[in-house]
Design an enzyme around this catalytic site. Structure first.
Site, mmCIF file in Angstrom:
data_model
loop_
_atom_site.group_PDB
_atom_site.id
_atom_site.type_symbol
_atom_site.label_atom_id
_atom_site.label_comp_id
_atom_site.label_asym_id
_atom_site.label_seq_id
_atom_site.Cartn_x
_atom_site.Cartn_y
_atom_site.Cartn_z
ATOM 1 N N LYS A 108 6.682 2.356 -3.007
ATOM 2 C CA LYS A 108 7.559 3.467 -3.014
ATOM 3 C C LYS A 108 7.699 3.941 -1.615
ATOM 4 O O LYS A 108 8.893 4.701 -1.463
ATOM 5 C CB LYS A 108 6.709 4.453 -3.687
HETATM 6 C C1 LIG Z 1 5.226 2.985 -9.295
HETATM 7 C C2 LIG Z 1 4.773 1.701 -9.311
HETATM 8 C C3 LIG Z 1 5.025 0.830 -10.215
HETATM 9 C C4 LIG Z 1 6.235 0.905 -11.160
HETATM 10 O O1 LIG Z 1 7.463 1.014 -10.758
HETATM 11 P P1 LIG Z 1 8.498 1.521 -11.628
HETATM 12 O O2 LIG Z 1 9.700 1.649 -10.425
HETATM 13 O O3 LIG Z 1 8.311 2.700 -12.314
HETATM 14 O O4 LIG Z 1 9.024 0.484 -12.630
HETATM 15 C C5 LIG Z 1 4.520 -0.583 -10.082
HETATM 16 N N1 LIG Z 1 3.158 -0.655 -8.982
HETATM 17 C C6 LIG Z 1 3.047 0.325 -8.351
HETATM 18 C C7 LIG Z 1 1.819 -0.036 -7.577
HETATM 19 C C8 LIG Z 1 3.674 1.488 -8.395
HETATM 20 O O5 LIG Z 1 3.241 2.538 -7.374
#
Ligand SMILES: *Cc1c(COP(=O)(O)O)cnc(C)c1O
Length: 453
Positions: A108
């Site tokens: 993120k």
């Molecule tokens: C947010 C997250 C996901 C999921 O991603 P999406 O975009 O919501 O599908 C998967 N793995 C980790 C470590 C995350 O922080």
């Protein structure tokens, strides 16, 4: 570039107009009116910031000094290397794309760091301030706070479930000392945090008076930023533009894999987008059967960042699946938590589920075979990716977090704790700053009113 709402009842807007908003006024999500086509041969040898600029300049064409913003964001100091998202080869044709070397050790950061710099630039230009209100179960909140810390004109009010995050996740958020970061530990669960955010946002007068903004995964800037690493991973895993690759993506809100779909729509030769669900399998069910059934609530699992019952970005994909028929999309999503689209071909996707036991055994087998430790979310992607691997098609598995964030599950799989990256050794010992608050929107509004800028 103009942006349209998936529900067709809101006016078309420019990028800088949708940047600070969440949903469109009709409840839909903004999507670009068309996907630009990229010329691969001109992009293969570019650095990450150059590639990011080439792609993002199509989507963010009204942002002044995008070159400067991208250059300040994607630096070795922020992401550990000039590659930003290096490709790790496990064996010929099997790779991990490392997306988690930013400040909070999850993918993120890639989008959130850009968002912080975009907000700062646009707010300065408009001479405005912004109070970001969000809810987090862990990764989103810390990525947002680390992206916005110390930024002028921005306050962050982040609700987290009191006593329910891991010690590491808590420390990542609560140890920030910048006065513009406000951690509100709410006496309740993650769903209660989200309810409070919804209620505060439903008060239009309060929202306008305090300029309440959002950073959740439906923000188009986050999707656009994530498109870049699909191109980067493709070039690193292939020798020529004639080859195609498949990507395995651990999915929750459908943000990450939707960015892969956008990359393919822009001309990237993607064979399959392989979607991995955990025990919360609403998306896997859809791609297998064509039926979408929102669950009442999410199960708590050992890949917690994928614990969602309703995938918030999914509406963007359905908009295209239905030939961009916005009135039909509006009817489906506003009136029902369950619908059947099995008549529409879900081309170019594969999907599967990975449960706790799969996660544990994949972490162990990848460790034993290649000497690499992966986190539980990445393990879900690898489990499902390997099940769909095809001869002659390179498989790129997205590494969405580092194992240090989820030590308990790693210990269960390997009998030892994961390594901590430099700088994180004493994280839990740092002094923490947070405010415990009742699960009540009026209490949160009072707090915001007293601390907003
Ligand atoms: C947010 C997250 C996901 C999921 O991603 P999406 O975009 O919501 O599908 C998967 N793995 C980790 C470590 C995350 O922080």
């Amino acid at each position: 570039m103009r942006y349209l709402s998936t529900r067709g009842e809101a006016p078309a807007r420019r990028f800088t107009e949708i940047l600070l908003e969440g949903l469109a006024s009709d409840g839909g999500l903004y999507v670009p009116e068309s996907f630009p086509t990229m010329e691969l041969s001109r992009l293969r040898t570019r650095s990450y910031p150059e590639l990011a600029h080439a792609i993002l300049s199509h989507f963010m064409d009204d942002v002044p000094d995008l070159t400067g913003i991208v250059g300040r964001t994607y630096t070795p100091a922020n992401f550990g290397s000039g590659e930003i998202t290096p490709l790790k080869t496990l064996e010929p044709g099997l790779h991990l794309l490392a997306l988690s070397n930013g400040p909070t050790l999850a993918f993120k950061d890639i989008a959130m760091q850009l968002l912080g710099n975009l907000f700062e630039e646009i707010l300065k230009k408009k001479n405005q301030t912004l109070n970001i209100l969000g809810a987090t179960s862990g990764d989103t909140g810390s990525a947002a706070e680390h992206a916005m810390r110390g930024k002028q004109r921005i306050n962050v009010f982040m609700l987290s479930p009191h006593g329910r995050m891991s010690a590491f996740q808590r420390a990542q958020m609560y140890s920030l000392q910048e006065p513009n970061i406000h951690n509100l530990a709410l006496k309740g669960a993650f769903d209660d945090c989200q309810d409070v955010v919804k209620k505060v946002n439903a008060d239009a007068a309060f929202k306008a008076r305090y300029r309440i903004g959002a950073v959740n995964s439906i923000n188009w800037a986050r999707i656009a930023a994530q498109v870049v690493y699909y191109f980067k991973g493709y070039f690193a895993a292939t020798k020529s533009d004639a080859q195609s690759v498949s990507f395995a993506v651990p999915s929750g809100n459908f943000g990450n894999i939707y960015a892969g779909y956008v990359a393919r729509s822009m001309g990237l030769p993607v064979h399959k987008l392989i979607l991995a669900s955990n025990e919360n399998d609403v998306l896997d069910e859809f791609f297998r059967t064509g039926r979408y059934r929102v669950r009442k609530s999410a199960l708590a699992t050992s890949s917690p960042s994928m614990d969602i019952s309703k995938a918030s970005n999914f509406e963007r994909y359905v908009f295209d699946l239905l030939g961009r028929d916005s009135s039909r999309v509006g009817k489906l999503f506003s009136s029902s938590d369950e619908f059947d689209l099995s008549k529409f071909p879900r081309t170019g996707f594969a999907s599967g589920r990975s449960f706790h036991a799969d996660r544990i055994s994949t972490i162990k087998s990848i460790h034993d075979k290649y000497g690499v430790t992966i986190d539980p979310h990445t393990a879900d992607g690898v489990t499902v990716g390997l099940a769909h691997r095809e001869p002659g098609v390179p498989l790129v598995c997205l590494e969405t977090a580092l194992p240090a964030k989820f030590a308990e599950t790693i210990r269960e799989a390997l009998g030892q704790a994961p390594a901590r990256p430099a700088g994180f050794e004493n994280l839990e010992q740092l002094p923490q700053r947070f405010e415990v608050i009742e699960p009540d929107d009026e209490a949160v509004k009072r707090y915001i009113a007293a601390h907003a800028s």
